[in-house]
Scaffold this motif. Structure first.
Motif, PDB file in Angstrom:
ATOM      1  N   LYS A  65      -7.590  -2.474 -10.265  1.00  0.00           N
ATOM      2  CA  LYS A  65      -7.657  -3.809 -11.258  1.00  0.00           C
ATOM      3  C   LYS A  65      -6.530  -3.764 -11.832  1.00  0.00           C
ATOM      4  O   LYS A  65      -5.502  -4.884 -11.945  1.00  0.00           O
ATOM      5  CB  LYS A  65      -8.617  -3.247 -12.726  1.00  0.00           C
ATOM      6  CG  LYS A  65     -10.169  -4.311 -12.121  1.00  0.00           C
ATOM      7  CD  LYS A  65     -10.903  -3.251 -12.984  1.00  0.00           C
ATOM      8  CE  LYS A  65     -12.524  -3.543 -12.002  1.00  0.00           C
ATOM      9  NZ  LYS A  65     -13.921  -3.447 -12.887  1.00  0.00           N
ATOM     10  N   VAL A  66      -5.854  -2.956 -12.638  1.00  0.00           N
ATOM     11  CA  VAL A  66      -4.617  -3.009 -13.054  1.00  0.00           C
ATOM     12  C   VAL A  66      -3.299  -3.086 -12.093  1.00  0.00           C
ATOM     13  O   VAL A  66      -2.283  -3.792 -12.731  1.00  0.00           O
ATOM     14  CB  VAL A  66      -4.408  -2.278 -13.478  1.00  0.00           C
ATOM     15  CG1 VAL A  66      -2.440  -1.664 -14.489  1.00  0.00           C
ATOM     16  CG2 VAL A  66      -5.299  -1.136 -14.914  1.00  0.00           C
ATOM     17  N   PHE A  67      -3.320  -2.722 -11.036  1.00  0.00           N
ATOM     18  CA  PHE A  67      -2.019  -3.593  -9.658  1.00  0.00           C
ATOM     19  C   PHE A  67      -2.297  -4.756  -9.327  1.00  0.00           C
ATOM     20  O   PHE A  67      -1.274  -5.819  -9.477  1.00  0.00           O
ATOM     21  CB  PHE A  67      -2.978  -2.081  -8.554  1.00  0.00           C
ATOM     22  CG  PHE A  67      -1.309  -1.338  -8.680  1.00  0.00           C
ATOM     23  CD1 PHE A  67      -0.703  -1.291  -8.613  1.00  0.00           C
ATOM     24  CD2 PHE A  67      -2.181   0.289  -8.150  1.00  0.00           C
ATOM     25  CE1 PHE A  67       0.597  -0.071  -9.082  1.00  0.00           C
ATOM     26  CE2 PHE A  67      -2.099   1.182  -8.136  1.00  0.00           C
ATOM     27  CZ  PHE A  67      -0.459   1.368  -8.652  1.00  0.00           C
TER      28      PHE A  67
ATOM     29  N   ARG B   2      -0.184   3.403  -3.596  1.00  0.00           N
ATOM     30  CA  ARG B   2      -0.538   3.874  -2.404  1.00  0.00           C
ATOM     31  C   ARG B   2      -2.178   4.030  -3.415  1.00  0.00           C
ATOM     32  O   ARG B   2      -2.730   4.322  -4.011  1.00  0.00           O
ATOM     33  CB  ARG B   2      -0.438   4.992  -1.793  1.00  0.00           C
ATOM     34  CG  ARG B   2       0.698   5.008  -0.575  1.00  0.00           C
ATOM     35  CD  ARG B   2       0.740   6.945  -0.426  1.00  0.00           C
ATOM     36  NE  ARG B   2       1.216   7.305  -1.331  1.00  0.00           N
ATOM     37  CZ  ARG B   2       1.455   8.747  -1.206  1.00  0.00           C
ATOM     38  NH1 ARG B   2       0.839   9.460  -0.423  1.00  0.00           N
ATOM     39  NH2 ARG B   2       1.740   9.376  -2.165  1.00  0.00           N
ATOM     40  N   TYR B   3      -2.642   2.756  -1.583  1.00  0.00           N
ATOM     41  CA  TYR B   3      -4.353   3.172  -2.166  1.00  0.00           C
ATOM     42  C   TYR B   3      -4.838   1.797  -3.455  1.00  0.00           C
ATOM     43  O   TYR B   3      -5.840   1.685  -3.932  1.00  0.00           O
ATOM     44  CB  TYR B   3      -5.084   4.207  -2.724  1.00  0.00           C
ATOM     45  CG  TYR B   3      -4.698   5.770  -2.025  1.00  0.00           C
ATOM     46  CD1 TYR B   3      -5.103   5.619  -0.463  1.00  0.00           C
ATOM     47  CD2 TYR B   3      -4.009   6.178  -2.570  1.00  0.00           C
ATOM     48  CE1 TYR B   3      -5.191   6.787  -0.132  1.00  0.00           C
ATOM     49  CE2 TYR B   3      -3.612   7.680  -1.878  1.00  0.00           C
ATOM     50  CZ  TYR B   3      -4.035   7.641  -0.608  1.00  0.00           C
ATOM     51  OH  TYR B   3      -4.202   9.175  -0.008  1.00  0.00           O
ATOM     52  N   SER B   4      -3.636   1.074  -3.697  1.00  0.00           N
ATOM     53  CA  SER B   4      -3.450  -0.058  -4.515  1.00  0.00           C
ATOM     54  C   SER B   4      -4.252  -1.501  -3.683  1.00  0.00           C
ATOM     55  O   SER B   4      -5.325  -2.296  -4.634  1.00  0.00           O
ATOM     56  CB  SER B   4      -2.135  -0.474  -4.716  1.00  0.00           C
ATOM     57  OG  SER B   4      -1.608  -1.047  -3.959  1.00  0.00           O
ATOM     58  N   GLY B   5      -3.742  -1.317  -2.900  1.00  0.00           N
ATOM     59  CA  GLY B   5      -4.457  -2.341  -2.283  1.00  0.00           C
ATOM     60  C   GLY B   5      -3.479  -3.324  -2.119  1.00  0.00           C
ATOM     61  O   GLY B   5      -4.186  -4.261  -1.213  1.00  0.00           O
ATOM     62  N   PHE B   6      -2.531  -3.131  -2.639  1.00  0.00           N
ATOM     63  CA  PHE B   6      -1.118  -3.953  -2.329  1.00  0.00           C
ATOM     64  C   PHE B   6       0.022  -3.487  -1.838  1.00  0.00           C
ATOM     65  O   PHE B   6       1.224  -4.199  -1.947  1.00  0.00           O
ATOM     66  CB  PHE B   6      -0.787  -4.461  -3.933  1.00  0.00           C
ATOM     67  CG  PHE B   6      -1.950  -5.430  -4.111  1.00  0.00           C
ATOM     68  CD1 PHE B   6      -1.607  -6.641  -4.228  1.00  0.00           C
ATOM     69  CD2 PHE B   6      -3.286  -4.994  -5.776  1.00  0.00           C
ATOM     70  CE1 PHE B   6      -3.250  -7.791  -5.218  1.00  0.00           C
ATOM     71  CE2 PHE B   6      -4.088  -5.821  -5.777  1.00  0.00           C
ATOM     72  CZ  PHE B   6      -4.053  -6.934  -5.523  1.00  0.00           C
ATOM     73  N   GLU B   7      -0.191  -2.463  -0.859  1.00  0.00           N
ATOM     74  CA  GLU B   7       0.998  -1.719  -0.321  1.00  0.00           C
ATOM     75  C   GLU B   7       2.155  -3.093   0.831  1.00  0.00           C
ATOM     76  O   GLU B   7       2.890  -2.662   0.658  1.00  0.00           O
ATOM     77  CB  GLU B   7      -0.055  -1.266   0.301  1.00  0.00           C
ATOM     78  CG  GLU B   7      -0.265   0.309  -0.578  1.00  0.00           C
ATOM     79  CD  GLU B   7      -1.679   0.127  -1.026  1.00  0.00           C
ATOM     80  OE1 GLU B   7      -2.033  -1.237  -0.612  1.00  0.00           O
ATOM     81  OE2 GLU B   7      -3.283   1.443  -0.302  1.00  0.00           O
ATOM     82  N   GLU B   8       1.303  -3.339   1.088  1.00  0.00           N
ATOM     83  CA  GLU B   8       2.067  -4.588   1.899  1.00  0.00           C
ATOM     84  C   GLU B   8       2.518  -5.555   1.651  1.00  0.00           C
ATOM     85  O   GLU B   8       3.558  -6.142   2.578  1.00  0.00           O
ATOM     86  CB  GLU B   8       1.211  -5.066   3.177  1.00  0.00           C
ATOM     87  CG  GLU B   8      -0.044  -4.278   3.889  1.00  0.00           C
ATOM     88  CD  GLU B   8      -0.701  -4.405   5.326  1.00  0.00           C
ATOM     89  OE1 GLU B   8      -1.105  -5.255   4.949  1.00  0.00           O
ATOM     90  OE2 GLU B   8      -0.790  -3.679   6.000  1.00  0.00           O
ATOM     91  N   ASN B   9       2.642  -6.066   0.316  1.00  0.00           N
ATOM     92  CA  ASN B   9       2.730  -6.928  -0.477  1.00  0.00           C
ATOM     93  C   ASN B   9       3.785  -7.087  -1.423  1.00  0.00           C
ATOM     94  O   ASN B   9       4.649  -7.459  -1.846  1.00  0.00           O
ATOM     95  CB  ASN B   9       1.721  -7.675  -1.561  1.00  0.00           C
ATOM     96  CG  ASN B   9       0.212  -7.906  -0.928  1.00  0.00           C
ATOM     97  OD1 ASN B   9      -0.253  -7.496  -0.481  1.00  0.00           O
ATOM     98  ND2 ASN B   9       0.356  -9.188  -1.210  1.00  0.00           N
ATOM     99  N   PHE B  10       4.369  -5.182  -0.766  1.00  0.00           N
ATOM    100  CA  PHE B  10       5.569  -4.641  -1.848  1.00  0.00           C
ATOM    101  C   PHE B  10       6.587  -4.218  -0.749  1.00  0.00           C
ATOM    102  O   PHE B  10       6.520  -3.675   0.634  1.00  0.00           O
ATOM    103  CB  PHE B  10       5.386  -3.228  -2.890  1.00  0.00           C
ATOM    104  CG  PHE B  10       4.834  -4.436  -3.559  1.00  0.00           C
ATOM    105  CD1 PHE B  10       5.720  -5.281  -4.769  1.00  0.00           C
ATOM    106  CD2 PHE B  10       3.733  -4.553  -4.115  1.00  0.00           C
ATOM    107  CE1 PHE B  10       5.408  -5.608  -6.307  1.00  0.00           C
ATOM    108  CE2 PHE B  10       3.123  -5.330  -5.302  1.00  0.00           C
ATOM    109  CZ  PHE B  10       3.578  -6.102  -6.148  1.00  0.00           C
TER     110      PHE B  10
END
Length: 271
Positions: free
Chosen positions: A225-227, A249-257
């Motif tokens: 949620k914080v990510f 990793r495991y944030s759900g946003f890895e591919e956005n960075f």
């Protein structure tokens, strides 16, 4: 020291939420257990006495919440981070007409002041605005004053030298009543305000967000949620800085960075 059981901690979290509205359910339990036990030892209370104490609400429960959340920091903590910041982030942001930076979980302002010095030495300070946020009004009040003990300043000066600072750290503060007071010229471009990463939303768009050594206090669900909040707070090509023990990793946003520095966990938003 009174050692709480995990089941007792869960009941305590529920009661604090009922009394104050503050929700610790997304926080990692070992850290909470250690801090709650430390609070009991510090105030020579047992668990029953703690319940009676926080039932008063107001300042009593607020002080307990502060104890569970306040983190200590240092100026120029992790010198290699600031060296990388100077060459890999500020060099990129130098072309921006205005730079907004957010130090999330800023404690007493140590990292915000470090960033201010870094920006000043890079010639970017006058077009920069730093937001330092925390959920503790007590530490924010301290940050706004910009006052530190001289014993702390010795450590901060060593960190500053290791971070390849260009001057002497003492150029950025003066001594009054045996304490170090950060110069007003540095504080003028820093805004310290309340913000709860677990409950509040996006409040601006930033070119850099530093959220170091904060995620370690959250469980995986809360970290995600914080990510999301940090991702939405960054402008395109903005930079996200995490602590050395934290990862995207495991944030759900890895591919956005894209990874700028894998060792120091510095990332750039690319979509």
């Amino acid at each position: 020291m009174v050692l709480l059981e995990y089941q007792e901690l869960e009941l305590l979290i529920t009661r604090v939420r009922e009394i104050s509205g503050f929700d610790f359910s997304g926080y990692a339990r070992p850290s909470l257990l250690r801090r709650a036990s430390r609070y009991l030892a510090k105030h020579t209370m047992n668990l029953s006495e703690l319940y009676v104490h926080i039932e008063q609400g107001g300042k009593a429960v607020y002080d307990f919440i502060q104890e569970l959340t306040v983190n200590y920091s240092e100026m120029f903590r992790d010198a290699d981070f600031f060296i990388a910041l100077r060459s890999e982030v500020l060099a990129y942001l130098a072309s921006y007409p205005a730079i907004r930076l957010w130090v999330a979980g800023c404690a007493s302002g140590e990292e915000a002041f470090s960033l201010a010095i870094l920006l000043k030495e890079a010639g970017l300070f006058e077009r920069s605005l730093i937001y330092g946020t925390d959920l503790s009004e007590r530490v924010l009040a301290s940050a706004r004053e910009g006052v530190f003990g001289l014993g702390h300043m010795r450590t901060f000066s060593e960190n500053y030298m290791l971070a390849e600072g260009k001057r002497s750290l003492s150029d950025y503060y003066h001594v009054a009543y045996n304490q170090a007071v950060i110069d007003a010229t540095l504080r003028k471009n820093i805004v310290f305000s309340l913000h709860d990463l677990t409950g509040d939303g996006v409040f601006n768009e930033f070119q850099m967000v530093s959220c170091r050594n904060v995620m370690i206090y959250f469980n995986l669900e809360q970290r995600q949620k914080v990510f999301k909040l940090l991702y939405e707070s960054l402008g395109m090509f903005g930079f996200l800085c995490l602590g050395k023990r934290e990862t995207l990793r495991y944030s759900g946003f890895e591919e956005n960075f894209r990874i700028i520095n894998a060792h120091l966990n510095i990332y750039q938003k690319i979509k």
